[in-house]
Design an enzyme around this catalytic site. Sequence first.
Site, PDB file in Angstrom:
ATOM      1  N   THR A  31       0.715  12.120   3.471  1.00  9.96           N
ATOM      2  CA  THR A  31       1.178  11.017   4.316  1.00  9.96           C
ATOM      3  C   THR A  31       2.705  10.947   4.335  1.00  9.96           C
ATOM      4  O   THR A  31       3.328  10.963   5.398  1.00  9.96           O
ATOM      5  CB  THR A  31       0.619   9.678   3.776  1.00  9.96           C
ATOM      6  OG1 THR A  31      -0.803   9.799   3.683  1.00  9.96           O
ATOM      7  CG2 THR A  31       0.969   8.518   4.682  1.00  9.96           C
ATOM      8  N   LYS A  47       6.384   6.842  -7.473  1.00 15.43           N
ATOM      9  CA  LYS A  47       6.697   5.722  -8.394  1.00 15.43           C
ATOM     10  C   LYS A  47       6.154   5.920  -9.786  1.00 15.43           C
ATOM     11  O   LYS A  47       6.768   5.509 -10.761  1.00 15.43           O
ATOM     12  CB  LYS A  47       6.194   4.401  -7.827  1.00 15.43           C
ATOM     13  CG  LYS A  47       4.787   4.454  -7.331  1.00 15.43           C
ATOM     14  CD  LYS A  47       4.719   3.882  -5.936  1.00 15.43           C
ATOM     15  CE  LYS A  47       3.452   4.338  -5.271  1.00 15.43           C
ATOM     16  NZ  LYS A  47       3.414   4.019  -3.859  1.00 15.43           N
ATOM     17  N   LYS A  89       5.864   0.005 -10.021  1.00 12.83           N
ATOM     18  CA  LYS A  89       6.989  -0.480  -9.212  1.00 12.83           C
ATOM     19  C   LYS A  89       7.782  -1.539  -9.976  1.00 12.83           C
ATOM     20  O   LYS A  89       9.011  -1.573  -9.917  1.00 12.83           O
ATOM     21  CB  LYS A  89       6.462  -1.048  -7.893  1.00 12.83           C
ATOM     22  CG  LYS A  89       5.854   0.035  -7.000  1.00 12.83           C
ATOM     23  CD  LYS A  89       5.049  -0.569  -5.867  1.00 12.83           C
ATOM     24  CE  LYS A  89       4.476   0.504  -4.953  1.00 12.83           C
ATOM     25  NZ  LYS A  89       3.484  -0.040  -4.003  1.00 12.83           N
TER      26      LYS A  89
HETATM   27  N1  LIG Z   1       1.373   6.798   1.089  1.00 12.26           N
HETATM   28  C1  LIG Z   1       2.333   5.893   1.044  1.00 12.26           C
HETATM   29  O1  LIG Z   1       2.426   5.027   1.911  1.00 12.26           O
HETATM   30  C2  LIG Z   1       3.352   5.915  -0.066  1.00 12.26           C
HETATM   31  C3  LIG Z   1       4.391   4.968  -0.066  1.00 12.26           C
HETATM   32  C4  LIG Z   1       5.379   5.019  -1.050  1.00 12.26           C
HETATM   33  C5  LIG Z   1       5.301   6.001  -2.028  1.00 12.26           C
HETATM   34  N2  LIG Z   1       4.255   6.899  -2.038  1.00 12.26           N
HETATM   35  C6  LIG Z   1       4.245   7.943  -3.078  1.00 12.26           C
HETATM   36  O2  LIG Z   1       4.572   9.165  -2.438  1.00 12.26           O
HETATM   37  C7  LIG Z   1       3.898  10.233  -3.044  1.00 12.26           C
HETATM   38  C8  LIG Z   1       3.056  10.962  -1.996  1.00 12.26           C
HETATM   39  O3  LIG Z   1       2.125  10.061  -1.447  1.00 12.26           O
HETATM   40  P1  LIG Z   1       1.172  10.484  -0.242  1.00 12.26           P
HETATM   41  O4  LIG Z   1       0.472   9.251   0.189  1.00 12.26           O
HETATM   42  O5  LIG Z   1       1.929  11.271   0.750  1.00 12.26           O
HETATM   43  O6  LIG Z   1       0.117  11.435  -0.996  1.00 12.26           O
HETATM   44  P2  LIG Z   1      -0.904  12.463  -0.326  1.00 12.26           P
HETATM   45  O7  LIG Z   1      -1.158  12.116   1.098  1.00 12.26           O
HETATM   46  O8  LIG Z   1      -2.048  12.571  -1.266  1.00 12.26           O
HETATM   47  O9  LIG Z   1      -0.101  13.833  -0.335  1.00 12.26           O
HETATM   48  C9  LIG Z   1       0.287  14.458  -1.513  1.00 12.26           C
HETATM   49  C10 LIG Z   1       0.886  15.807  -1.168  1.00 12.26           C
HETATM   50  O10 LIG Z   1       1.397  16.398  -2.375  1.00 12.26           O
HETATM   51  C11 LIG Z   1       0.839  17.681  -2.557  1.00 12.26           C
HETATM   52  N3  LIG Z   1       0.648  17.856  -4.012  1.00 12.26           N
HETATM   53  C12 LIG Z   1       0.001  17.016  -4.858  1.00 12.26           C
HETATM   54  N4  LIG Z   1       0.071  17.482  -6.110  1.00 12.26           N
HETATM   55  C13 LIG Z   1       0.761  18.644  -6.056  1.00 12.26           C
HETATM   56  C14 LIG Z   1       1.143  19.614  -7.023  1.00 12.26           C
HETATM   57  N5  LIG Z   1       0.836  19.484  -8.306  1.00 12.26           N
HETATM   58  N6  LIG Z   1       1.846  20.688  -6.590  1.00 12.26           N
HETATM   59  C15 LIG Z   1       2.169  20.836  -5.296  1.00 12.26           C
HETATM   60  N7  LIG Z   1       1.838  19.948  -4.349  1.00 12.26           N
HETATM   61  C16 LIG Z   1       1.127  18.877  -4.728  1.00 12.26           C
HETATM   62  C17 LIG Z   1      -0.464  17.702  -1.802  1.00 12.26           C
HETATM   63  O11 LIG Z   1      -0.789  19.024  -1.423  1.00 12.26           O
HETATM   64  P3  LIG Z   1      -2.112  19.372  -0.579  1.00 12.26           P
HETATM   65  O12 LIG Z   1      -1.821  18.768   0.782  1.00 12.26           O
HETATM   66  O13 LIG Z   1      -2.180  20.844  -0.553  1.00 12.26           O
HETATM   67  O14 LIG Z   1      -3.238  18.691  -1.294  1.00 12.26           O
HETATM   68  C18 LIG Z   1      -0.133  16.803  -0.613  1.00 12.26           C
HETATM   69  O15 LIG Z   1       0.466  17.534   0.414  1.00 12.26           O
HETATM   70  C19 LIG Z   1       3.069   9.625  -4.177  1.00 12.26           C
HETATM   71  O16 LIG Z   1       3.770   9.741  -5.377  1.00 12.26           O
HETATM   72  C20 LIG Z   1       2.924   8.177  -3.758  1.00 12.26           C
HETATM   73  O17 LIG Z   1       2.776   7.321  -4.874  1.00 12.26           O
HETATM   74  C21 LIG Z   1       3.295   6.870  -1.071  1.00 12.26           C
END
Ligand SMILES: NC(=O)c1ccc[n+]([C@@H]2O[C@H](COP(=O)([O-])OP(=O)(O)OC[C@H]3O[C@@H](n4cnc5c(N)ncnc54)[C@H](OP(=O)(O)O)[C@@H]3O)[C@@H](O)[C@H]2O)c1
Lengths: 404, 404
Positions: free
Chosen positions: B13, B104, B204
């Site tokens: 995302t 976070k 957070k």
């Molecule tokens: N979603 C939100 O609105 C939001 C807001 C603020 C902060 N965050 C933070 O931002 C971060 C990402 O969130 P997200 O919602 O984007 O998560 P997500 O949709 O689950 O995406 C995670 C991405 O990271 C990759 N990944 C995970 N573990 C990995 C590893 N060990 N090595 C290499 N790549 C890895 C995954 O690869 P694959 O695609 O190949 O599985 C995926 O592309 C998190 O820490 C979350 O707490 C999220």
Amino acid sequence: MSAISIGLLGFGTVGKGVYETISKHQGRLQAIFGREVKVSAILVKNVSKHSLPDGEVLLTDNFQEIIELPKLDVVIDAIVGREPGYTYLRQAISRGCHVITANKEMFAFHGRELARLAKHNNVSLGFEATVGGGIPIIQTIKQLLNANKIERIEGILNGTSNFILTSMREENLTFEEALKIAQEKGYAEADPKNDIEGYDAFYKAVVLSELVFGKSPSQETSVREGITGITIEQIRVAASLGLKFKHVASIQKEQETISCTVKPVLTGEAHPLYRVEGVQNAVSIDADIVGNISLQGPGAGMFPTASAIVEDLIHIGKADFPAVFEEGKSEETVLEQPVWVILGDADQAELPEGFETISKVSKDAFIVKASFEAVSLLAPDLKAYQVLGYYAPAAEENKQVQPV
Amino acid sequence: MSAISIGLLGFGTVGKGVYETISKHQGRLQAIFGREVKVSAILVKNVSKHSLPDGEVLLTDNFQEIIELPKLDVVIDAIVGREPGYTYLRQAISRGCHVITANKEMFAFHGRELARLAKHNNVSLGFEATVGGGIPIIQTIKQLLNANKIERIEGILNGTSNFILTSMREENLTFEEALKIAQEKGYAEADPKNDIEGYDAFYKAVVLSELVFGKSPSQETSVREGITGITIEQIRVAASLGLKFKHVASIQKEQETISCTVKPVLTGEAHPLYRVEGVQNAVSIDADIVGNISLQGPGAGMFPTASAIVEDLIHIGKADFPAVFEEGKSEETVLEQPVWVILGDADQAELPEGFETISKVSKDAFIVKASFEAVSLLAPDLKAYQVLGYYAPAAEENKQVQPV
Ligand SMILES: NC(=O)c1ccc[n+]([C@@H]2O[C@H](COP(=O)([O-])OP(=O)(O)OC[C@H]3O[C@@H](n4cnc5c(N)ncnc54)[C@H](OP(=O)(O)O)[C@@H]3O)[C@@H](O)[C@H]2O)c1
Ligand SMILES: NC(=O)c1ccc[n+]([C@@H]2O[C@H](COP(=O)([O-])OP(=O)(O)OC[C@H]3O[C@@H](n4cnc5c(N)ncnc54)[C@H](OP(=O)(O)O)[C@@H]3O)[C@@H](O)[C@H]2O)c1
């Protein structure tokens, strides 16, 4: 190193707040600047009205004495009206002083020219205090503008008119009655025109328009309308629809035209400004990437406004700030006993020691005051939830217990 | 000048949001940086799952390929979990890259060490996206801290749990029903523990504690409690008292001890967090000079989070930003016809052409849609007030006209 020398124009509500804040928080300022920060001179209209605690500060009604001081680093404008503020700040910038202003009327008219001059002379120009008092609106907008395009701003930018509308609705007062109370409380001037006719909010909207869109609103599409026409009957009809009158400034761009309107409008429950009551100010910002963000806080007053000015002061000559102060001892905070709602079979309940019952609301709810420790000892069939924003009304008023 | 080269860790995302924002707003970024800003490489777990529009970008599951790129200026962490994020960012900092993180959990545990390393290596460390998604909380706190001492922060820092509590109250749902809807809408993960048990909010809160007080909360005085115990019956009792359940994180300092609690509490109408509904996040900050300030906005989501990251990106290497972009043409905004409440003797009223009546509410109030021009032609005994935040419900639902 020699002290940072400040010339303070005006010693009314804002000027006094700045002076006191700089004295009282000298420790913090020195930690940031690495040297003393000192008000060297104060300009007023009527010297005989004032007395100063510090005999070393020059108190004068003659700006020339200030601008000709051997050392002058910063000039802070906390006087009223377009002139002489504009002329004084131009002189200060030409001399190479950094300038900070709270004077929105002056800045709405001459902000762009001062910005040009400041850039040319390589000095900073702070104006956080011109809009929204202590709410960091200017800084937040600058920050958002880094990544976003701002599409629209709506705001309650005048606490006096918002106070009047709130009092009319909540206390069932006429406009005149509410205005009188605002004057008694010091929220409105003897001549309240600036606030209730929307001039003050309009000046602030112009400052935002310049900041966000780089130009002033167009005369043709802009509107400034006061709240003097709102009656208590209209407020009642609106309330029956679930709507509240708010005196809202809105700034938006359509094609190349900036429109700015200040007028009474009706807000629905989900609107970010619906809940903004009393002297509070707020802005709601629509930006293209992030969406809607809103900020709320004290829009005026001695210390909120001083805080904005001191923040501008600290920006001067500093590219990056330490996030955390290294300071001496922190003052001890005395916490009030927290308020709780206890849910469960209250009739059967044995409250342990240390509970002060505020009221028994129903057969399964109590309101109490108790320490965290006492609450942790409650029987497991009772659930205690802490109440935030609770106000226990004075006993003699014999009102229903009301959360505020 | 060669492009600014970015290594993006994660393409979920947040990663996708950052990638798209950088592509789509390249014009703005180039105007600020004076050169191209380019994602050079993207790290994912499973390469075969992804396809990229731009063939020049390296897509890899091996961080070594990224950290060994001949040119790498910035590393953005948008992956999940404490590791490998921490190790990767340390390597990036050691190489002299600026780093930005949205992670976070990792930052709550290792933020201080990363800050130390970044300072030592003279690179920036951005973490605006770790708290409150698109709301500029970190930046606002840094700004306030210049002049103020922050005494307490209270916040709704998790949109999922707030959405569940709001739906339970508004739609009269059980916890399980509300959670299911949150999952269907994509607000909650298949395993929702992180959100509903308060872990996410607690991370957070730890980040805020480090920022504001320079240390983590004490284990002894801190509490993390989820919302799974809240029942619809409890919500009803609270509502009868005028109170709403909110899952609130609060961070405060007493003497030298920082306490952080995340737990369900009850809020009264005047509390800054009372009105924060659905997936919205908000923080309420008490500071010694300015008083209370609150900020509200989208706490998560692709573009709000990307906006925060891009803001951090722009801070890098820039001490001062132009307040206004010089950009090409602005897109045209198509405005909906505004909604008005017309007050006056509606029975007698002749509405001129161009008025679409939405509903006649009482003998002295209409709700209509009409242009500003049409409204200006109304008879003088009718008063028209624009309604902000109005939502006209779908006709077939046959509900009462309701402002939202
Ligand atoms: N979603 C939100 O609105 C939001 C807001 C603020 C902060 N965050 C933070 O931002 C971060 C990402 O969130 P997200 O919602 O984007 O998560 P997500 O949709 O689950 O995406 C995670 C991405 O990271 C990759 N990944 C995970 N573990 C990995 C590893 N060990 N090595 C290499 N790549 C890895 C995954 O690869 P694959 O695609 O190949 O599985 C995926 O592309 C998190 O820490 C979350 O707490 C999220
Ligand atoms: N009050 C607020 O909460 C607030 C918030 C944001 C911005 N502002 C802006 O800040 C500015 C100051 O507001 P205030 O409330 O502090 O006003 P104030 O209480 O009326 O004080 C004005 C001060 O300026 C001095 N002054 C006025 N005209 C002058 C002149 N021509 N030459 C020299 N001195 C002059 C007055 O001198 P004497 O004392 O001798 O009369 C007085 O000390 C205004 O521009 C206002 O719009 C105010």
